[in-house]
Enzyme design. Sequence first.
Site, mmCIF file in Angstrom:
data_model
loop_
_atom_site.group_PDB
_atom_site.id
_atom_site.type_symbol
_atom_site.label_atom_id
_atom_site.label_comp_id
_atom_site.label_asym_id
_atom_site.label_seq_id
_atom_site.Cartn_x
_atom_site.Cartn_y
_atom_site.Cartn_z
ATOM 1 N N LYS A 78 -26.140 -21.468 -73.352
ATOM 2 C CA LYS A 78 -25.486 -22.882 -72.491
ATOM 3 C C LYS A 78 -24.552 -22.139 -71.324
ATOM 4 O O LYS A 78 -23.953 -21.252 -71.567
ATOM 5 C CB LYS A 78 -24.717 -23.778 -73.203
ATOM 6 C CG LYS A 78 -24.130 -25.050 -72.863
ATOM 7 C CD LYS A 78 -23.609 -25.829 -73.887
ATOM 8 C CE LYS A 78 -23.150 -26.925 -73.347
ATOM 9 N NZ LYS A 78 -22.438 -28.112 -74.100
ATOM 10 N N SER A 153 -23.561 -32.527 -73.893
ATOM 11 C CA SER A 153 -23.652 -31.794 -72.693
ATOM 12 C C SER A 153 -24.643 -30.901 -73.057
ATOM 13 O O SER A 153 -24.859 -29.892 -72.126
ATOM 14 C CB SER A 153 -22.200 -31.166 -72.399
ATOM 15 O OG SER A 153 -21.851 -30.543 -73.227
ATOM 16 N N SER A 177 -21.637 -32.595 -78.698
ATOM 17 C CA SER A 177 -22.290 -32.198 -77.602
ATOM 18 C C SER A 177 -23.773 -31.082 -78.201
ATOM 19 O O SER A 177 -24.545 -30.945 -77.361
ATOM 20 C CB SER A 177 -21.611 -31.384 -76.630
ATOM 21 O OG SER A 177 -20.873 -32.124 -75.863
#
Length: 463
Positions: A78, A153, A177
Amino acid sequence: MQIEWMKARDIARLVRGGEMSAQAIAAAVCDQVERENPALNALIYFDRAAVLAEAAEVDARLAAGEDLPLAGVPFTTKDNLWVGDLPATFGSRLFKDFVAPRDSWCVARLRALGGVMLGITNCAEFACMGITNNMLHGVTRNPLDLNRTPGGSSGGAVAAVAAGMGPLALATDAGGSTRRPAAHTGLVGFKPTLGAVPNPWGFDDPSHMLSVIGQVGRDVEDVALMFDALADFDARDPLSQPDFAKLRAMPTLKAPLPRLRIAFSLDLGCDFAIDDDVAAAMRASVERLRAAGWQIDEASPEWPASAREYPLLVLQQAELAAMFSEALVTAPEDIYPNIADQIRLGQQVTGSQLAVVLMLRDKLAQALAGFFEKYDLLLCPTSPVEAWPVELFGPPVIGGRPAGPRGHAAYTPLFNYCNVPAVSIPCGKGRQGLPVGLQIVGPRYADALVLAAAWQIEKTWHA
C-alpha cells in the site's frame, strides 16, 4: 489452475520444491497486471523488469541453499508504506516527489522470507477516507463491478488481489481500511492486535494510536501464513511487545477448536443501520453455522452511551491538523477537499476534547473486555452495505435511513479503539450480486483463535 490465481502457500511450496521457478510465477502475475490494471488503477507503481529481477534473485537464493518460506510469492504494498528507492506518495500531491529511503519493516520481512514485491497500490490520501480516490493517482475501481468502489483506504490492495495481481497484499487498518475493502471484493482481510506487526519507521501516521499493518488474501489460510511471517517484536516500535513474537496462527489453524462461546450482533448494540439484503446474508450465514453445530447466542457488548459511529474521529482530525495545517495554507490545491475539511475540523479540537475521547477509548476497551469474559468471539457485519457507485463518498441511505459520511464504516472502528484482532471473511452476496463480509472479533492477543475460527467457518460454509 492458472498461475495468477494460485494460493500463496501453493506458490511457496512449488517454488521451494523446485517444481516452478519464482521467475515463472512473476512473469505470469506481471502479465495479469498488464491485462487488468489499466481498467482498475489498483497499482500506481509497477515495473515488470524489476519484479522479474527480484524473482530471479529468489531463485538464486534458493539455489544457494537459503530457506525461504515465502519463496516466489508476489505481494503488493500500500502507498502509505515504503519500498526502498521507489516513489512513496501517501496518496497525496504533497509527496509526489518523495522517494522512500528504505523498505518499511513489513516489506523488508516479506522480501527476506522470499516474497517478491510486485508493485505499490493506490490508497486514499493519508489513508484517511473510506474510498480509494486521490488527486495524484485518481480513482481505483472494484474488479467485480468497475462502476463501484472497492472501498478504502486500502482499495488498491484489495482490487489487486481480487483481480489476480498477486495472492497477498500489505494494507493498513486504522478504522477498518483492511476489513471493509476486503468485504467489498470478496476477500479475507485481517486486522491484528495493535502492535503485533512492527512498523517502526515510515510516514508519520495521523492514526498512529489506532493503525495496524493488515493482511489481505483470497482465503484465511493464506492470510494466516502472511500474519505468521509478520508478527514479531521490534523495540524501535513503541507499540510492539515481546509477546507478539509468540503470536502464530498456522501451528493450530486446523486443529479442533475448543468449545467456544460465540455471540452474534447485527447492530453491535449501537443501533447501526444496515441494508436489509446485507442483514439477510448475515443471518443466513449464522444459521448455516448453527445448523452445522456451532453454538451462537445473540448478544452485544454494553458500550458506553457515546459509542456510536466513529466516536474517536477527532483524534484523526487533530493529527491531520498537526501534520498538514501549514500545507493547507501554502499548497491548498494539493490537498483533497475531504482531507482539507478534516484538517480544518482538527484545528478546532481542544485539549479537553482530546482528553475526553482518550478516556472514552479506555471505557470502550473495558466494555469489550467485559463482554469477552462471557464470550470467546463476536460475530457481526463488516460493512452494512454492498460496494456503492465509485463517484460517491458513501451510500446516502443505509437500511432506509439517511446515512452520514461514515455510516458505511460504522462496524469496524470500535475494534481499532479496543486494540483487538478482527477478520472479515466473505459470507454471501447482496441484492446487486456483490459480496458482503462477516466480521469475527476476539480479545486482545487472540489473533490465532480469530484466524482459526475464521478458517473453520470458511470450511463449514464450503462443505
